[in-house]
Design an enzyme around this catalytic site. Structure first.
Site, mmCIF file in Angstrom:
data_model
loop_
_atom_site.group_PDB
_atom_site.id
_atom_site.type_symbol
_atom_site.label_atom_id
_atom_site.label_comp_id
_atom_site.label_asym_id
_atom_site.label_seq_id
_atom_site.Cartn_x
_atom_site.Cartn_y
_atom_site.Cartn_z
ATOM 1 N N TYR A 152 0.670 -1.424 0.508
ATOM 2 C CA TYR A 152 -0.109 -0.236 -0.157
ATOM 3 C C TYR A 152 0.753 1.279 -0.249
ATOM 4 O O TYR A 152 1.829 1.011 0.879
ATOM 5 C CB TYR A 152 -0.639 -0.298 0.981
ATOM 6 C CG TYR A 152 -1.271 1.195 1.689
ATOM 7 C CD1 TYR A 152 -1.135 2.239 3.329
ATOM 8 C CD2 TYR A 152 -1.856 1.797 1.352
ATOM 9 C CE1 TYR A 152 -2.319 2.467 3.762
ATOM 10 C CE2 TYR A 152 -2.858 3.183 1.165
ATOM 11 C CZ TYR A 152 -2.558 3.621 2.706
ATOM 12 O OH TYR A 152 -3.541 4.689 3.071
ATOM 13 N N ASP A 237 -1.116 -6.202 9.304
ATOM 14 C CA ASP A 237 -2.764 -5.147 9.391
ATOM 15 C C ASP A 237 -3.399 -6.299 8.662
ATOM 16 O O ASP A 237 -3.349 -6.714 7.086
ATOM 17 C CB ASP A 237 -2.145 -4.614 8.447
ATOM 18 C CG ASP A 237 -3.093 -2.965 8.156
ATOM 19 O OD1 ASP A 237 -4.180 -3.573 7.927
ATOM 20 O OD2 ASP A 237 -2.695 -2.024 7.338
ATOM 21 N N ILE A 239 -6.435 -5.290 8.102
ATOM 22 C CA ILE A 239 -8.259 -4.381 7.741
ATOM 23 C C ILE A 239 -9.072 -4.756 7.097
ATOM 24 O O ILE A 239 -9.803 -4.788 6.327
ATOM 25 C CB ILE A 239 -7.952 -2.956 7.657
ATOM 26 C CG1 ILE A 239 -6.989 -2.179 5.700
ATOM 27 C CG2 ILE A 239 -6.952 -2.511 8.515
ATOM 28 C CD1 ILE A 239 -6.428 -1.375 5.701
ATOM 29 N N LYS A 276 -13.162 -0.526 5.552
ATOM 30 C CA LYS A 276 -12.247 -1.002 4.343
ATOM 31 C C LYS A 276 -14.104 -2.217 4.747
ATOM 32 O O LYS A 276 -14.473 -2.161 3.410
ATOM 33 C CB LYS A 276 -11.590 -1.739 4.487
ATOM 34 C CG LYS A 276 -10.383 -0.891 3.944
ATOM 35 C CD LYS A 276 -10.218 -0.056 3.189
ATOM 36 C CE LYS A 276 -9.438 1.221 3.131
ATOM 37 N NZ LYS A 276 -9.064 1.839 1.854
#
Lengths: 442, 458
Positions: A152, A237, A239, A276
């Site tokens: 990202y 992570d 998410i 998200k």
């Protein structure tokens, strides 16, 4: 890298004038092009279609329905003390009811295969804050975190900008579907050592952004071995954990730790967010879940700089403790994302484009390397430019995600309605046809 | 290898200070009029609880603001997705106007120069990141808000060098104090990047006059450094001489738009004036484009919830509401302030004359067993455990003179405030005999010592 300030009277910090915020990359340039000429079905049918924004807009109706039926979540009900108490609540421990709801929601997403203790949930204003906070806690300026590529683009800012911490990439490639290998991990670690940089941790995104795929259990186990052996941290992570198309295909690091009775777990920290899975990026709800007591305590204190609005905590505590609602939401959301994914994959395949096999997320990882004139970063950016300005689609070039192989692009599919997606697919189809014709003529 | 960063193990978060210890004791034994009438009364929390009824009645009349509706249409989707770090335009416009209103509309604020942050805590830290390198320093007048030790120093690595103020001139900032602080920083090999003031002051509860403000402007102009004016209590001014903002002072000297005005930055928040600390609404205002640009990007790490921005944009755009709120709120604050001052007076305790804030700066020097911080701590403990009042000792605010305490008056009911005054009076009455006996002893003993010894007693 910092820019030297010429006149001393401005007197700003290096951080303020550096470019580490990363806002000059194509990732943001495409956004600007979209802002100047945004697609609209009726008002601007030839405008740029935004496919570079990983937002989840497919399940808002479920949230709106919930709010219609539970107005007290948003307006504190009729009780006088409700508003007052909530408005005053700035305790960095966070609303207990919200932490409980968050922990239970995270358990549901993992099909009950892992348990979460509400007292280990630390709330932050979004995952952006959570990742930066963890970096401040786990590393000193000049140290490094290992991050598998492609990653990202926002990490360049979130992990490095104000913290002074470096990112050392763990190179992954298409030969094995961009999976993380022990060799790649070792190589990255050794590269850091050779540069005299202390590695403090490894940060993985699972499911991956931009790959749109969950990490396999054996790979996660190898990762755990690696970080234990090197005595470094692991930040997972997660998410996109609620955006996996089928529950059984996602393995959270939490499950693996639970299975081994939490041995060595004090090095592991999970980041989560509602941006998200619930499609609520504006509400700024992130969390750090750590198995390390000192990290939990410190993170909590540091969260003072990025607390979640108590008004928002109240709303979401109500919503997420309604397990009937959450169960239905998770199931329905998953199903809709899967359908979107299948329609984009099919559309791309009909246009002669292959994607990495994905099973999660709000995007797919598209392979346009056969179209590159030059198999280089420049070649990729040239192609990206034509797609942006001729095809009028804003997609994210792999280079902005630090992908070591040129020609890959991240294409989002959940931030628009079905009709718009079809318009986009038609444009791609036409573009591919024209490209084939051009190639035949040469 | 050490597993966590240096920041984790250092003490800059300040959580081991008395400021937080008192809080902890209160949590263990909280006063309740009915359920625990002998419990500890919290007078260490600068919250404004006096005007919630006004907010609640506004909410009751404006259901759309919380129901995610605008003119009957649902805007839930739009708000849920809105994460632009430039902030909701309607909110920034309303906030800029609200800030101008507080300043009697003598100044105007450009919404484009406003950066939203999750509370003033985030705003102050962000400004440090923007204006100073690790190891550089900001000068702060003492006494100051204990939270600054964490907010300005912890993750930024910036140092605080105190500008010592004293009761001899009501703790006002003087030119010599400023110069002394600057020299102290130089001696410690610290590069000074700016001065941070809180106006109205926490913990003093006073507004700065034009002389002080001009002194500061001249000082930062001469040294080529920044000036941060934390004005989060600007809406709590309830009495003359009234509030003069730094912007007004600059305009007054025709410095608006000048080079020095490019180095002046304001911090604001809705936590004190509106009593909404839980909503995390703070702001940085700067004329410096580079600072605005950098701070805007940094605000990604602490954005204000769009849900909250929407609610407050509706509330602050309602001018009828805001003007009525301001007047009523100030009236109520003045009443409470006067109650506390007279209650303390009855117990023979004086306060610094103040016209703002949610607290008084109380002079308890005469109750100290000796003019030391050790004695101040003793007295603080007595107040906490014996009298059952959690008040903030001056040492936690870095005050250079022992014996001063910050006592809050806006975070409890009138009955509770009266009750706390009674407790203090009882305490003073019971110790007066002891004190006067001890005083007579001290006087007798000091006559026996040489004058040389007496001088050393400060």
């Amino acid at each position: 890298m910092a820019i030297e300030i010429e006149e001393p009277s401005a007197g700003l910090s290096r951080v303020a004038v550096s470019e580490t915020h990363g806002e000059d990359s194509p990732y943001f340039a495409g956004w600007k092009a979209y802002d100047e000429d945004p697609y609209d079905e009726s008002k601007n049918p030839s405008g740029v279609i935004q496919m570079g924004l990983a937002e989840n807009q497919v399940s808002f109706d479920l949230l709106e329905e919930y709010l219609e039926q539970h107005s007290e979540a948003a307006n504190w009900g009729n009780g006088i003390s409700g508003f007052r108490e909530n408005a005053l609540f700035q305790d960095y421990h966070g609303l207990k009811s919200f932490r409980k709801a968050m922990a239970s929601f995270m358990e549901q997403i993992r099909g009950g295969r892992a348990k979460f203790d509400p007292d280990r949930v630390v709330l932050t204003a979004g995952a952006t804050a959570a990742n930066e906070l963890l970096t401040f806690i786990l590393a000193d300026p000049g140290d490094a975190l290992l991050v598998p590529t492609p990653y990202y683009p926002g990490f360049d800012r979130d992990l490095r900008w104000r913290t002074g911490v470096k990112i050392v990439p763990v190179h992954c490639n298409s030969s094995n579907n961009f999976q993380i290998t022990p060799q790649a991990l070792e190589a990255a670690y050794n590269r850091a050592e050779a540069m005299n940089i202390k590695v403090r941790g490894l940060l993985i995104t699972n499911p991956s952004n931009p790959l749109g795929a969950a990490i396999d259990r054996p790979v996660l186990e190898e990762i755990l071995n690696f970080i234990t052996q090197k005595n470094i941290h692991l930040v997972s992570d997660e998410i996109y954990s609620g955006s996996v198309f089928s529950s059984s295909e996602f393995v959270s690091i939490a499950e693996i730790l639970e299975a081994q009775n939490y041995k060595n777990s004090e090095r592991v920290h999970i980041v989560y967010s509602l941006s998200k899975d619930l499609g609520l990026p504006g509400f700024r709800v992130g969390t750090i879940y750590s198995y390390n007591d000192k990290v939990v305590t410190t993170a909590r204190r540091m969260s003072s700089f990025s607390l979640v609005s108590s008004q928002t905590q109240h709303l979401l505590a109500s919503m997420l403790s309604d397990t009937k609602f959450t169960e239905n939401y998770i199931k329905t959301n998953r199903e809709r994302l899967r359908k979107r994914y299948e329609s984009i994959i099919e559309g791309l395949r009909n246009a002669g484009i292959e994607c990495l096999k994905g099973n999660a997320g709000l995007f797919c990882w598209m392979n346009l390397s056969p179209l590159l004139e030059n198999p280089t970063r420049e070649g990729e950016l040239t192609l990206w430019n034509s797609i942006l300005h001729e095809v009028k689609l804003n997609i994210s070039p792999g280079s902005s995600c630090h992908c070591s192989e040129p020609g890959w692009f991240r294409v989002c599919f959940a931030n628009m309605n079905q009709q718009t997606l079809e318009v986009a697919l038609k444009r791609i189809h036409d573009f591919m046809e024209q490209t084939k014709i051009k190639k035949n003529l040469l | 290898m050490k597993l966590l960063s240096r920041k984790t193990t250092c003490n800059s978060h300040g959580q081991d200070s008395s400021y937080f210890l008192g809080w902890q004791e209160y949590e263990k034994n909280a006063y309740d009029e009915v359920l625990n009438p002998t419990g500890i009364i919290q007078m260490g929390l600068a919250e404004n609880q006096l005007s919630f009824d006004l907010l609640e009645s506004w909410l009751a009349k404006n259901p759309e603001a919380v129901g995610f509706k605008r003119d009957g249409e649902s805007i839930f989707r739009e708000m849920a997705l809105f994460q632009d770090y430039h902030g909701l335009p309607i909110f920034k416009n309303a906030l800029a106007e609200f800030m101008a209103e507080i300043r009697g509309n003598k100044v105007r604020f450009d919404p484009n120069k406003l950066v939203l942050t999750a509370g003033a805590t985030s705003a102050n830290e962000t400004l440090m990141f923007c204006l100073a390198e690790p190891g550089e320093a900001f000068l702060l007048p003492t006494p100051y808000y204990p939270g600054f030790d964490r907010d300005l120093k912890w993750r930024t690595g910036v140092e605080i060098v105190p500008i010592q103020c004293s009761s001899s001139n009501s703790f006002q900032i003087t030119e010599s104090a400023l110069e002394k602080a600057y020299r102290l920083a130089q001696k410690r090999k610290l590069k000074v990047k700016g001065v941070l003031i809180t106006n109205p002051s926490n913990p003093l509860g006073t507004t700065m006059n034009l002389i002080e403000l001009n002194l500061l402007i001249s000082f930062v102009a001469a040294k080529g450094i920044h000036l941060i004016s934390d004005e989060i209590y600007s809406g709590t001014v309830f009495n003359s001489p009234g509030f003069i903002s730094i912007t007004e002072a600059l305009m007054d000297r025709n410095l608006h738009g000048s080079e020095v005005s490019n180095r002046v930055h304001i911090v604001y928040s809705l936590s004190k004036d509106l009593g909404l600390p839980g909503f995390r609404v703070g702001a940085i205002y700067s004329n410096n484009d580079t600072v605005v640009a950098a701070a805007t990007k940094m605000s990604s790490f602490g954005l204000v919830s769009s849900q909250t921005q929407y609610l407050l944009s509706a509330m602050l755009s309602d001018k009828n509401f805001t003007s009525n709120y301001a007047t009523e709120n100030q009236k109520r604050l003045k009443k409470r302030h006067d109650m506390l001052v007279s209650g303390l007076q009855e117990a023979g305790i004086g306060c610094l004359k103040s016209n703002a804030g949610l607290f008084c700066w109380v002079d308890m020097r005469h109750l100290l067993s000796s003019k030391t911080f050790g004695a101040e701590k003793e007295l603080w403990k007595k107040m906490l455990y014996q009298v059952g009042l959690n008040i903030s000792p001056g040492s936690s605010c870095h005050c250079t003179e022992p014996g001063w305490f910050r006592v809050c008056f806006a975070n409890m009911s009138e009955e509770t405030l009266n009750h706390s005054m009674q407790r203090i009076k009882d305490f003073v009455d019971s110790t007066t005999d002891v004190v006067s006996r001890r005083h007579r002893l001290v006087v007798r003993n000091s006559r026996r010592r040489s004058s040389h010894d007496r001088d050393s007693e400060r």
